[in-house]
Each structure stands twice: as C-alpha cells, then as structure tokens.
Motif scaffolding. Structure first.
Motif, PDB file in Angstrom:
ATOM      1  N   TYR A   3      42.069 -28.560  16.235  1.00  0.00           N
ATOM      2  CA  TYR A   3      42.714 -29.826  15.983  1.00  0.00           C
ATOM      3  C   TYR A   3      43.179 -30.582  17.045  1.00  0.00           C
ATOM      4  O   TYR A   3      43.464 -31.871  16.800  1.00  0.00           O
ATOM      5  N   SER A  64      56.246 -35.073   5.246  1.00  0.00           N
ATOM      6  CA  SER A  64      56.133 -33.563   5.439  1.00  0.00           C
ATOM      7  C   SER A  64      56.977 -33.091   4.086  1.00  0.00           C
ATOM      8  O   SER A  64      56.535 -31.818   3.960  1.00  0.00           O
ATOM      9  N   THR A  67      53.755 -32.342   1.581  1.00  0.00           N
ATOM     10  CA  THR A  67      52.597 -31.789   2.121  1.00  0.00           C
ATOM     11  C   THR A  67      51.639 -31.378   1.210  1.00  0.00           C
ATOM     12  O   THR A  67      50.414 -31.218   1.359  1.00  0.00           O
ATOM     13  N   ASP A  68      52.040 -30.534   0.185  1.00  0.00           N
ATOM     14  CA  ASP A  68      51.278 -29.854  -0.814  1.00  0.00           C
ATOM     15  C   ASP A  68      50.500 -30.854  -1.696  1.00  0.00           C
ATOM     16  O   ASP A  68      49.302 -30.945  -1.802  1.00  0.00           O
ATOM     17  N   GLU A  71      47.643 -32.222   0.493  1.00  0.00           N
ATOM     18  CA  GLU A  71      46.509 -31.361   0.504  1.00  0.00           C
ATOM     19  C   GLU A  71      45.756 -31.460  -0.681  1.00  0.00           C
ATOM     20  O   GLU A  71      44.446 -31.383  -0.621  1.00  0.00           O
ATOM     21  N   GLU A  74      44.222 -35.508  -0.907  1.00  0.00           N
ATOM     22  CA  GLU A  74      43.727 -36.019   0.422  1.00  0.00           C
ATOM     23  C   GLU A  74      42.871 -37.375   0.265  1.00  0.00           C
ATOM     24  O   GLU A  74      43.024 -38.314   0.934  1.00  0.00           O
ATOM     25  N   LEU A 143      48.391 -33.007   8.572  1.00  0.00           N
ATOM     26  CA  LEU A 143      47.938 -32.131   7.656  1.00  0.00           C
ATOM     27  C   LEU A 143      48.613 -30.656   7.489  1.00  0.00           C
ATOM     28  O   LEU A 143      49.117 -30.454   8.586  1.00  0.00           O
ATOM     29  N   PRO A 144      48.710 -30.165   6.508  1.00  0.00           N
ATOM     30  CA  PRO A 144      49.674 -29.182   6.184  1.00  0.00           C
ATOM     31  C   PRO A 144      49.389 -27.689   7.108  1.00  0.00           C
ATOM     32  O   PRO A 144      50.308 -27.040   7.310  1.00  0.00           O
ATOM     33  N   GLU A 145      47.879 -27.722   7.481  1.00  0.00           N
ATOM     34  CA  GLU A 145      47.588 -26.368   8.427  1.00  0.00           C
ATOM     35  C   GLU A 145      48.300 -26.976   9.991  1.00  0.00           C
ATOM     36  O   GLU A 145      48.191 -25.960  10.792  1.00  0.00           O
ATOM     37  N   PHE A 146      48.590 -28.003  10.101  1.00  0.00           N
ATOM     38  CA  PHE A 146      49.474 -28.270  11.682  1.00  0.00           C
ATOM     39  C   PHE A 146      50.553 -27.381  11.956  1.00  0.00           C
ATOM     40  O   PHE A 146      51.259 -27.321  10.950  1.00  0.00           O
ATOM     41  N   CYS A 147      50.400 -27.160  13.008  1.00  0.00           N
ATOM     42  CA  CYS A 147      51.925 -26.485  13.516  1.00  0.00           C
ATOM     43  C   CYS A 147      52.609 -27.423  14.244  1.00  0.00           C
ATOM     44  O   CYS A 147      52.441 -28.614  14.573  1.00  0.00           O
ATOM     45  N   HIS A 150      51.419 -29.214  17.299  1.00  0.00           N
ATOM     46  CA  HIS A 150      50.308 -30.337  16.978  1.00  0.00           C
ATOM     47  C   HIS A 150      51.076 -31.736  16.632  1.00  0.00           C
ATOM     48  O   HIS A 150      50.578 -32.715  17.187  1.00  0.00           O
TER      49      HIS A 150
END
Length: 214
Positions: A3, A64, A67-68, A71, A74, A143-147, A150
């Motif tokens: 990413y 944030s 986020t669901d 997702e 999108e 994106l929800p998968e970002f840490c 990121h």
C-alpha cells in the motif's frame, strides 16, 4: 509494503489538489511574493498547508467511524466523490480569482503572522471538507485494511504535497515577478479546473464500470 506507493502518490496528489485552486489564500501568497518576497509568501503557504492538514485529519477521523460502510460501498463512494469533484471543477472554472485581491498591507509583519494569516484564511472556509471528502473517495485514500503507520504516512504526504505546491508557486512567481500579470490567474484557474474535471471523469467511469460489473 503493497500500500505504500498508493498512499504516497495519493497523499501527494490530494495535498496538491487541495492547495491548487486560486482562492483568497492563493492570491495572498502571490501578492506577498510580489510585494514582500518569497519567504513571507512561503510561510503563508505553510500556514495554509497546516489548515489543510487539520481539515484532512478531521475528515479522516469522521470517515474512520464508518470504515465498514466504506468497504461495502467503495464503488458508490468513488462515484459520489467524482460527482463532487465535477461540481467543484465547474465552480472553480466560473470563479474569478482576482476578486480576492486586496491592496498590500504596509504594516510591520513577521513570519509567524504570515503563517497565522495563511492558516486562518484557509481554515475560515469549512466547505473545503466536502472537497477533501471527494478527493479521499476518488483516490481510495482511507481503506479498512490500512494500519496506523499507513495513515501517518498518508497525512505526512498530504502536508508534503501542499508544501510542494506552495514552494512551486512562490518559486515561479518570484522568477517572473517583472512580467507577472495577475489576470493570467484566469487561465491558470481554468487549467486546474480542467485537470480536476478530467480526474473526476476517470474516477466516475471506473466507479460506474466497476458497479455495473458486479
């Protein structure tokens, strides 16, 4: 690592696009470059970049919580964000940037005051939140998968993109100060609006195509 490039490129582009429209702050930066030199104008741009970063953080915190929803929706958000950008591009195309031009202030000034005025001029326009939301949706910035790292990198890149824009503007205006015609901002503003419109059309096409393919 997959990413990282997406975050860096998207963050820089968002920072540049947030700063690019020649509103009151852009006029103030150009005016100070012409009348006071590049450094005071650059501090004004730094203040504007800090304000843009603040609004970006507020936008990110607000997004944030859903986020669901992002997702699952999108493609719809990308379409909606592109529509917002199209509307903003038309608004920018019809805007007269020279209307914000004021006579220079001859009172004693400091770099802190330049930074503060740049921040306040930009922060006084909360409608920029809608523009930022459109950019975030268009570039799939959150994106929800970002840490967490990121997000940190992304916001640093947004700030860096804004700073890069103001560095380029002050450099260019300072170089051509003897020949600079403020009315040329009409053309400049329309170029920016055309780029935004093109980006929005691409995003709209991708979003609709992806949605129809489901």
């Amino acid at each position: 690592m997959e990413y990282i490039w997406h975050i860096i490129s998207s963050g820089l582009l968002i920072g540049i696009f947030i700063s690019a429209p020649m509103g009151p702050v852009g006029m103030l930066v150009i005016q100070r470059t012409l009348n006071k030199g590049r450094l005071p104008a650059l501090f004004t741009g730094i203040g504007a970049a800090l304000s843009d970063l603040t609004y970006s953080l507020l936008t990110g915190l607000g997004i944030s919580f859903i986020t669901d929803f992002i997702e699952s929706k999108e493609l719809l958000l990308q379409i909606a964000g592109s529509v917002v950008l199209i509307g903003f591009a038309f608004y920018l195309f019809r805007t007269n940037p020279t209307a914000a031009l004021k006579k220079p202030d001859d009172s004693q000034n400091t770099f802190w005051r330049d930074l503060g005025t740049g921040f306040l001029f930009t922060f006084a326009n909360p409608l920029i939140l809608f523009f930022i939301i459109g950019l975030f949706a268009r570039f799939n910035f959150l994106l929800p998968e970002f840490c967490y790292y990121h997000y940190i990198l992304g916001y640093v890149c947004i700030f860096g993109g804004a700073l890069l824009w103001w560095w380029m503007i002050t450099y260019f205006v300072n170089k051509v100060r003897a020949h600079f015609n403020v009315r040329s901002l009409w053309i400049f503003n329309r170029i920016i609006s055309a780029v935004l419109f093109l980006m929005a059309l691409i995003g709209l096409y991708k979003g609709i195509s992806g949605y129809l393919a489901l």
